[in-house]
Motif scaffolding. Structure first.
Motif, PDB file in Angstrom:
ATOM      1  N   UNK A 172       0.815  -1.230   0.000  1.00 50.57           N
ATOM      2  CA  UNK A 172       0.000   0.000   0.000  1.00 50.57           C
ATOM      3  C   UNK A 172       0.844   1.274   0.000  1.00 50.57           C
ATOM      4  N   UNK A 173       2.135   1.166   0.295  1.00 50.13           N
ATOM      5  CA  UNK A 173       3.018   2.331   0.308  1.00 50.13           C
ATOM      6  C   UNK A 173       3.807   2.484  -0.986  1.00 50.13           C
ATOM      7  N   UNK A 174       3.406   1.755  -2.021  1.00 54.77           N
ATOM      8  CA  UNK A 174       4.103   1.802  -3.305  1.00 54.77           C
ATOM      9  C   UNK A 174       3.113   2.117  -4.418  1.00 54.77           C
ATOM     10  N   UNK A 175       3.536   2.988  -5.318  1.00 49.73           N
ATOM     11  CA  UNK A 175       2.742   3.338  -6.488  1.00 49.73           C
ATOM     12  C   UNK A 175       3.511   2.873  -7.717  1.00 49.73           C
ATOM     13  N   UNK A 176       2.838   2.152  -8.629  1.00 52.02           N
ATOM     14  CA  UNK A 176       3.455   1.683  -9.866  1.00 52.02           C
ATOM     15  C   UNK A 176       2.868   2.482 -11.022  1.00 52.02           C
ATOM     16  N   UNK A 177       3.741   3.142 -11.777  1.00 49.74           N
ATOM     17  CA  UNK A 177       3.326   3.916 -12.940  1.00 49.74           C
ATOM     18  C   UNK A 177       3.950   3.286 -14.175  1.00 49.74           C
ATOM     19  N   UNK A 178       3.105   2.957 -15.148  1.00 50.17           N
ATOM     20  CA  UNK A 178       3.551   2.350 -16.397  1.00 50.17           C
ATOM     21  C   UNK A 178       3.520   3.408 -17.490  1.00 50.17           C
ATOM     22  N   UNK A 179       4.657   3.618 -18.145  1.00 53.18           N
ATOM     23  CA  UNK A 179       4.776   4.595 -19.227  1.00 53.18           C
ATOM     24  C   UNK A 179       4.974   3.823 -20.524  1.00 53.18           C
ATOM     25  N   UNK A 180       4.090   4.053 -21.488  1.00 55.45           N
ATOM     26  CA  UNK A 180       4.201   3.426 -22.808  1.00 55.45           C
ATOM     27  C   UNK A 180       4.426   4.524 -23.844  1.00 55.45           C
ATOM     28  N   UNK A 181       5.463   4.371 -24.641  1.00 57.27           N
ATOM     29  CA  UNK A 181       5.769   5.320 -25.715  1.00 57.27           C
ATOM     30  C   UNK A 181       6.028   4.518 -26.988  1.00 57.27           C
ATOM     31  N   UNK A 182       6.080   5.191 -28.119  1.00 58.23           N
ATOM     32  CA  UNK A 182       6.363   4.498 -29.373  1.00 58.23           C
ATOM     33  C   UNK A 182       7.811   4.001 -29.369  1.00 58.23           C
ATOM     34  N   UNK A 183       8.058   3.015 -30.191  1.00 58.50           N
ATOM     35  CA  UNK A 183       9.411   2.440 -30.276  1.00 58.50           C
ATOM     36  C   UNK A 183      10.426   3.483 -30.723  1.00 58.50           C
ATOM     37  N   UNK A 242       7.436   3.518  -8.345  1.00 58.59           N
ATOM     38  CA  UNK A 242       8.159   2.719  -9.325  1.00 58.59           C
ATOM     39  C   UNK A 242       7.619   3.091 -10.696  1.00 58.59           C
ATOM     40  N   UNK A 243       8.508   3.402 -11.622  1.00 59.90           N
ATOM     41  CA  UNK A 243       8.100   3.764 -12.973  1.00 59.90           C
ATOM     42  C   UNK A 243       8.721   2.783 -13.953  1.00 59.90           C
ATOM     43  N   UNK A 244       7.875   2.110 -14.719  1.00 60.15           N
ATOM     44  CA  UNK A 244       8.324   1.224 -15.788  1.00 60.15           C
ATOM     45  C   UNK A 244       8.113   1.927 -17.117  1.00 60.15           C
ATOM     46  N   UNK A 245       9.144   1.936 -17.946  1.00 62.44           N
ATOM     47  CA  UNK A 245       9.068   2.574 -19.255  1.00 62.44           C
ATOM     48  C   UNK A 245       9.211   1.487 -20.315  1.00 62.44           C
ATOM     49  N   UNK A 246       8.254   1.446 -21.244  1.00 63.10           N
ATOM     50  CA  UNK A 246       8.257   0.433 -22.282  1.00 63.10           C
ATOM     51  C   UNK A 246       7.728   1.036 -23.574  1.00 63.10           C
ATOM     52  N   UNK A 247       7.916   0.320 -24.669  1.00 66.37           N
ATOM     53  CA  UNK A 247       7.428   0.806 -25.963  1.00 66.37           C
ATOM     54  C   UNK A 247       6.412  -0.171 -26.543  1.00 66.37           C
ATOM     55  N   UNK A 248       5.666   0.314 -27.508  1.00 66.27           N
ATOM     56  CA  UNK A 248       4.709  -0.555 -28.205  1.00 66.27           C
ATOM     57  C   UNK A 248       4.864  -0.395 -29.692  1.00 66.27           C
TER      58      UNK A 248
END
Length: 82
Positions: A31-42, A76-82
């Protein structure tokens, strides 16, 4: 400004394909952690992560500092592409 909006503003400013930026918050077991997912173009993934991950680290630092001012939660921030 909430953390997702802040993250989206920063990433959109760096991206060339601004319409392809997608930022969402996800639930975590802690409950003390926030997960943010970032999706950008390749095409933009290198620009967002930066040389040796410096841009990604700067984004995480800014969002984490904002979190400490408000909720005092780990981000926590995860950065990925699609």
């Amino acid at each position: 400004m909430d953390l997702v909006e802040l993250t989206k503003e920063i990433v959109t400013a760096l991206a060339k394909e601004k319409d392809n930026v997608n930022v969402k918050e996800f639930e975590t077991d802690d409950e003390n952690t926030i997960l943010i997912e970032v999706m950008v173009s390749a095409n933009d993934i290198g620009r967002i992560i930066g040389k040796e991950g410096k841009n990604a680290k700067a984004i995480r630092t800014l969002v984490q500092a904002s979190s400490y001012l408000k909720d005092n939660k780990k981000v926590k921030i995860n950065i990925d592409s699609f």
